[in-house]
Design an enzyme around this catalytic site. Sequence first.
Site, mmCIF file in Angstrom:
data_model
loop_
_atom_site.group_PDB
_atom_site.id
_atom_site.type_symbol
_atom_site.label_atom_id
_atom_site.label_comp_id
_atom_site.label_asym_id
_atom_site.label_seq_id
_atom_site.Cartn_x
_atom_site.Cartn_y
_atom_site.Cartn_z
ATOM 1 N N ASP A 1 139.243 102.133 -19.626
ATOM 2 C CA ASP A 1 140.201 103.039 -20.262
ATOM 3 C C ASP A 1 141.135 102.292 -21.208
ATOM 4 O O ASP A 1 141.352 101.086 -21.069
ATOM 5 C CB ASP A 1 141.074 103.719 -19.197
ATOM 6 N N HIS B 1 140.425 98.657 -17.176
ATOM 7 C CA HIS B 1 141.103 98.869 -18.451
ATOM 8 C C HIS B 1 140.793 97.733 -19.430
ATOM 9 O O HIS B 1 140.731 96.568 -19.036
ATOM 10 C CB HIS B 1 142.619 98.977 -18.240
#
Length: 301
Positions: free
Chosen positions: A115, A263
């Site tokens: 992400d 991430h």
Amino acid sequence: MIIYRAVQTALLAGFFLKSGECLASNGSTALIGDEDMQTPFPEWLKEFTNITQWPGLDPPYIPLDYIDLTKVPEFERYQSGRCPNISREQCSFDCYNCVDVDDVTSCFKLSQTFDDGPTPATETLLENLRHRTTFFVLGINTVSFPHIYESVVERGHLVGTHTWSHAFLPSLSNEEIVAQIEWSIWAMNATGKHFPKYFRPPYGAIDNRVRAIVKQFGLTVVLWDHDTFDWKLITNDKLRTEEQIFKDIETWKSQRKGLILEHDGARRTVDLAIKINKLVGNDQLTVAECIGDTDYIERYD
């Protein structure tokens, strides 16, 4: 013209410098998207919106004829951490781990997902991946770092939307939620020439009000069943260490399935992701492969 700030993983930790830049884990400020290097604002979007440039962190609401807000249930808006006031009927994932029958929550093979990109840190991750994976990108980062986004696509990875600027969607009005999604899609249209099929809510913050809007875009909600909490390494949270994360990875490997939340918004989390990739191996799938579906709703020439 606005110089658009790259929204880094530190958004999850909730801290910013005065300029809007985010503090990277190595103590330096993250790079800022150069206005001259941004995805050009397309003529078709100028004509449709009567706007001439990409927005800042709060994108304007543009009505769409295929989004009917009268069909959205009237659940109460809520802020992060205000779960005691939320009804179970709202089916909040961030409050109660409640999922809808259409939500994607796992995979039959243990697979990483990322992400908050694209960012300069993403390039390092791309250089170390030997399999396709799934990136959930921010629209504001997509137009700020189009060359990195294009590299993700050229290498065959799947790209889904993670909103325009990492907003906590349940706290927003219906119109603001639409704006976060539509501008993220337009960023992907203009930069990657495709319409995304998969959507991951920032913070995992989603309830049935948000779902009702997301589904009208034709998007499939993607959550996770394994969370590394890698962003805590950026905030130097002593309650989360690399050793603990690696221990979790070994447990998840023994289960042989699941979607791992990671991430690529900062070098610290990317360095960790590369180590996790070596532990998990290259026998991984994209979200589309996990559920046997297509990569995008539409691709454009």
